[in-house]
Design a protein around this motif. Sequence first.
Motif, PDB file in Angstrom:
ATOM      1  N   GLN A 248       8.024   5.785 -18.295  1.00  0.00           N
ATOM      2  CA  GLN A 248       8.090   5.492 -16.864  1.00  0.00           C
ATOM      3  C   GLN A 248       6.679   5.507 -16.264  1.00  0.00           C
ATOM      4  N   SER A 249       5.844   6.411 -16.733  1.00  0.00           N
ATOM      5  CA  SER A 249       4.461   6.467 -16.239  1.00  0.00           C
ATOM      6  C   SER A 249       3.719   5.180 -16.551  1.00  0.00           C
ATOM      7  N   ILE A 250       3.950   4.645 -17.742  1.00  0.00           N
ATOM      8  CA  ILE A 250       3.305   3.377 -18.119  1.00  0.00           C
ATOM      9  C   ILE A 250       3.796   2.253 -17.214  1.00  0.00           C
ATOM     10  N   ASP A 251       5.108   2.200 -16.980  1.00  0.00           N
ATOM     11  CA  ASP A 251       5.664   1.180 -16.078  1.00  0.00           C
ATOM     12  C   ASP A 251       5.108   1.333 -14.661  1.00  0.00           C
ATOM     13  N   LEU A 252       5.027   2.573 -14.195  1.00  0.00           N
ATOM     14  CA  LEU A 252       4.484   2.828 -12.861  1.00  0.00           C
ATOM     15  C   LEU A 252       3.024   2.411 -12.777  1.00  0.00           C
ATOM     16  N   TYR A 253       2.262   2.704 -13.816  1.00  0.00           N
ATOM     17  CA  TYR A 253       0.851   2.323 -13.837  1.00  0.00           C
ATOM     18  C   TYR A 253       0.711   0.800 -13.752  1.00  0.00           C
ATOM     19  N   GLN A 254       1.543   0.084 -14.523  1.00  0.00           N
ATOM     20  CA  GLN A 254       1.484  -1.379 -14.493  1.00  0.00           C
ATOM     21  C   GLN A 254       1.859  -1.916 -13.111  1.00  0.00           C
ATOM     22  N   ARG A 255       2.886  -1.339 -12.507  1.00  0.00           N
ATOM     23  CA  ARG A 255       3.291  -1.757 -11.159  1.00  0.00           C
ATOM     24  C   ARG A 255       2.172  -1.449 -10.173  1.00  0.00           C
ATOM     25  N   GLY A 256       1.573  -0.279 -10.308  1.00  0.00           N
ATOM     26  CA  GLY A 256       0.463   0.104  -9.436  1.00  0.00           C
ATOM     27  C   GLY A 256      -0.706  -0.849  -9.557  1.00  0.00           C
ATOM     28  N   ASP A 257      -0.997  -1.269 -10.772  1.00  0.00           N
ATOM     29  CA  ASP A 257      -2.095  -2.218 -10.987  1.00  0.00           C
ATOM     30  C   ASP A 257      -1.792  -3.549 -10.306  1.00  0.00           C
ATOM     31  N   ALA A 258      -0.543  -4.012 -10.420  1.00  0.00           N
ATOM     32  CA  ALA A 258      -0.151  -5.271  -9.759  1.00  0.00           C
ATOM     33  C   ALA A 258      -0.247  -5.129  -8.242  1.00  0.00           C
ATOM     34  N   LEU A 259       0.184  -3.987  -7.709  1.00  0.00           N
ATOM     35  CA  LEU A 259       0.105  -3.755  -6.268  1.00  0.00           C
ATOM     36  C   LEU A 259      -1.342  -3.681  -5.802  1.00  0.00           C
ATOM     37  N   LYS A 260      -2.195  -3.048  -6.584  1.00  0.00           N
ATOM     38  CA  LYS A 260      -3.616  -2.957  -6.244  1.00  0.00           C
ATOM     39  C   LYS A 260      -4.226  -4.354  -6.157  1.00  0.00           C
ATOM     40  N   ARG A 261      -3.931  -5.193  -7.138  1.00  0.00           N
ATOM     41  CA  ARG A 261      -4.457  -6.564  -7.121  1.00  0.00           C
ATOM     42  C   ARG A 261      -3.912  -7.344  -5.922  1.00  0.00           C
TER      43      ARG A 261
ATOM     44  N   LEU B   7       0.828  -1.202   0.000  1.00  0.00           N
ATOM     45  CA  LEU B   7       0.000   0.000   0.000  1.00  0.00           C
ATOM     46  C   LEU B   7       0.865   1.256   0.000  1.00  0.00           C
ATOM     47  N   LYS B   8       1.936   1.235   0.764  1.00  0.00           N
ATOM     48  CA  LYS B   8       2.846   2.382   0.814  1.00  0.00           C
ATOM     49  C   LYS B   8       3.466   2.630  -0.563  1.00  0.00           C
ATOM     50  N   GLU B   9       3.912   1.567  -1.207  1.00  0.00           N
ATOM     51  CA  GLU B   9       4.494   1.711  -2.545  1.00  0.00           C
ATOM     52  C   GLU B   9       3.443   2.213  -3.539  1.00  0.00           C
ATOM     53  N   LEU B  10       2.236   1.671  -3.441  1.00  0.00           N
ATOM     54  CA  LEU B  10       1.149   2.093  -4.323  1.00  0.00           C
ATOM     55  C   LEU B  10       0.833   3.581  -4.140  1.00  0.00           C
ATOM     56  N   GLU B  11       0.804   4.032  -2.906  1.00  0.00           N
ATOM     57  CA  GLU B  11       0.548   5.455  -2.637  1.00  0.00           C
ATOM     58  C   GLU B  11       1.630   6.333  -3.263  1.00  0.00           C
ATOM     59  N   GLY B  12       2.886   5.895  -3.200  1.00  0.00           N
ATOM     60  CA  GLY B  12       3.975   6.640  -3.818  1.00  0.00           C
ATOM     61  C   GLY B  12       3.821   6.714  -5.332  1.00  0.00           C
ATOM     62  N   ILE B  13       3.402   5.612  -5.925  1.00  0.00           N
ATOM     63  CA  ILE B  13       3.178   5.583  -7.367  1.00  0.00           C
ATOM     64  C   ILE B  13       2.056   6.543  -7.748  1.00  0.00           C
ATOM     65  N   VAL B  14       0.986   6.520  -6.991  1.00  0.00           N
ATOM     66  CA  VAL B  14      -0.143   7.415  -7.278  1.00  0.00           C
ATOM     67  C   VAL B  14       0.298   8.870  -7.197  1.00  0.00           C
ATOM     68  N   ARG B  15       1.069   9.207  -6.173  1.00  0.00           N
ATOM     69  CA  ARG B  15       1.569  10.590  -6.045  1.00  0.00           C
ATOM     70  C   ARG B  15       2.398  10.991  -7.264  1.00  0.00           C
TER      71      ARG B  15
ATOM     72  N   GLU C  81       0.127  11.411 -10.275  1.00  0.00           N
ATOM     73  CA  GLU C  81      -0.703  12.617 -10.150  1.00  0.00           C
ATOM     74  C   GLU C  81       0.107  13.884 -10.411  1.00  0.00           C
ATOM     75  N   GLN C  82       1.363  13.882 -10.030  1.00  0.00           N
ATOM     76  CA  GLN C  82       2.215  15.046 -10.255  1.00  0.00           C
ATOM     77  C   GLN C  82       2.547  15.228 -11.731  1.00  0.00           C
ATOM     78  N   GLY C  83       2.481  14.136 -12.487  1.00  0.00           N
ATOM     79  CA  GLY C  83       2.794  14.202 -13.900  1.00  0.00           C
ATOM     80  C   GLY C  83       4.261  14.460 -14.170  1.00  0.00           C
ATOM     81  N   SER C  84       5.114  14.126 -13.207  1.00  0.00           N
ATOM     82  CA  SER C  84       6.544  14.425 -13.339  1.00  0.00           C
ATOM     83  C   SER C  84       7.340  13.322 -14.029  1.00  0.00           C
ATOM     84  N   ALA C  85       6.752  12.173 -14.232  1.00  0.00           N
ATOM     85  CA  ALA C  85       7.474  11.055 -14.844  1.00  0.00           C
ATOM     86  C   ALA C  85       7.286  11.081 -16.362  1.00  0.00           C
ATOM     87  N   PRO C  86       8.327  10.713 -17.106  1.00  0.00           N
ATOM     88  CA  PRO C  86       8.186  10.593 -18.558  1.00  0.00           C
ATOM     89  C   PRO C  86       7.150   9.519 -18.907  1.00  0.00           C
ATOM     90  N   LEU C  87       6.651   9.555 -20.114  1.00  0.00           N
ATOM     91  CA  LEU C  87       5.569   8.662 -20.533  1.00  0.00           C
ATOM     92  C   LEU C  87       5.901   7.191 -20.300  1.00  0.00           C
TER      93      LEU C  87
END
Length: 78
Positions: free
Chosen positions: A32-45, A13-21, A24-30
């Motif tokens: 990296q954002s896709i990779d983060l989204y995929q990691r976030g989805d795995a963490l959510k599941r 959950l802590k890692e997922l919250e960091g990914i969401v932040r 949301e900031q939009g500071s990651a390149p596209l």
Amino acid sequence: MADDITLSFEDALKELEGIVRTLEQGSAPLDQSIDLYQRGDALKRHCETRLKAAQARIEQISIGPDGQPNGTRPFDGD
């Protein structure tokens, strides 16, 4: 990144919250954002699975006629 299989609910959950932040900031390149989204989805599941397992264990607590817990019965995961 930590392995989902051995990650505690709290750590996932802590890692997922960091990914969401970060997303949301939009500071990651596209890419990296896709990779983060995929990691976030795995963490959510992973978190959902851990929560469902915890809920099932809680539901196995036996309640006596007086409405008070009086023990537990084995959880049958099937």
